[in-house]
Design a protein around this motif. Structure first.
Motif, mmCIF file in Angstrom:
data_model
loop_
_atom_site.group_PDB
_atom_site.id
_atom_site.type_symbol
_atom_site.label_atom_id
_atom_site.label_comp_id
_atom_site.label_asym_id
_atom_site.label_seq_id
_atom_site.Cartn_x
_atom_site.Cartn_y
_atom_site.Cartn_z
ATOM 1 N N ASP A 1 0.802 -1.227 0.000
ATOM 2 C CA ASP A 1 0.000 0.000 0.000
ATOM 3 C C ASP A 1 0.835 1.277 0.000
ATOM 4 O O ASP A 1 0.412 2.287 -0.558
ATOM 5 C CB ASP A 1 -0.961 0.029 1.193
ATOM 6 N N ASP B 1 5.440 4.580 -6.117
ATOM 7 C CA ASP B 1 5.114 4.610 -7.537
ATOM 8 C C ASP B 1 3.772 3.898 -7.733
ATOM 9 O O ASP B 1 3.651 2.694 -7.501
ATOM 10 C CB ASP B 1 6.224 3.912 -8.333
ATOM 11 N N THR B 2 2.775 4.638 -8.179
ATOM 12 C CA THR B 2 1.416 4.103 -8.312
ATOM 13 C C THR B 2 1.362 2.905 -9.249
ATOM 14 O O THR B 2 0.679 1.924 -8.967
ATOM 15 C CB THR B 2 0.461 5.204 -8.827
ATOM 16 N N ARG B 3 2.065 2.979 -10.359
ATOM 17 C CA ARG B 3 2.053 1.879 -11.330
ATOM 18 C C ARG B 3 2.749 0.653 -10.751
ATOM 19 O O ARG B 3 2.245 -0.474 -10.883
ATOM 20 C CB ARG B 3 2.728 2.314 -12.638
ATOM 21 N N LYS C 1 3.044 -0.107 -7.610
ATOM 22 C CA LYS C 1 2.127 -0.622 -6.578
ATOM 23 C C LYS C 1 1.051 -1.491 -7.222
ATOM 24 O O LYS C 1 0.797 -2.620 -6.776
ATOM 25 C CB LYS C 1 1.491 0.545 -5.821
ATOM 26 N N PHE C 2 0.418 -0.988 -8.272
ATOM 27 C CA PHE C 2 -0.620 -1.734 -8.976
ATOM 28 C C PHE C 2 -0.078 -3.061 -9.512
ATOM 29 O O PHE C 2 -0.692 -4.117 -9.325
ATOM 30 C CB PHE C 2 -1.192 -0.883 -10.114
#
Length: 142
Positions: free
Chosen positions: A18, A22-24, A26-27
């Motif tokens: 969580d 880095d959002t990508r 993490k996804f």
């Protein structure tokens, strides 16, 4: 020690990413965990099978050198390289299918003069002449 069932364990590992900045990334990591956990659950993977898989991956890594990358070959064998290529070229209706170099690629082609017969010389049969143009989707030569 905390006890987890299959669902709680997967959720806990997904949550462990969580705070990935880095959002990508993490996804991608969270989806990877979900897919791997789903694979283990669906197949009922045994300890012996998991040990075999880890040993296989370890031996694959040990074969890698600065000039030999076995994991990309494994990606090719599993069809992942082609799938990544297909996913990244979805909107190409009307274009020639894209491809990536496969596990049997042996280097650059031999430069030959225009019109050279490129078939092995011991083949029998009628020769075929091919004439073509390489263009973009609008017909502009590349």
């Amino acid at each position: 020690m905390t006890q987890f069932n299959e669902t709680e364990l997967t959720e806990a590992v997904v949550r462990s990413f969580d705070q990935t900045p880095d959002t990508r990334a993490k996804f991608l990591l969270q989806e990877l965990v979900k897919s791997l956990h789903d694979y283990v659950s669906k197949t009922g993977l045994t300890f012996e099978e998991w040990e075999y898989a880890i040993d296989f991956l370890t031996r694959t890594g040990q074969k890698c050198t600065d000039t030999r990358q076995e994991f990309i070959l494994l990606s090719d064998v599993l069809g992942v390289s082609m799938l990544v290529d297909a996913v990244n070229h979805r909107d190409r209706e009307g274009a020639t299918e894209t491809t990536v170099l496969g596990p049997f690629y042996v280097g650059e082609h031999k430069v030959t003069a225009h019109g050279t017969d490129i078939s092995p010389h011991n083949l029998t049969g009628e020769k075929m002449f091919v004439q073509s143009r390489v263009t973009d989707l609008e017909g502009k030569p590349l």
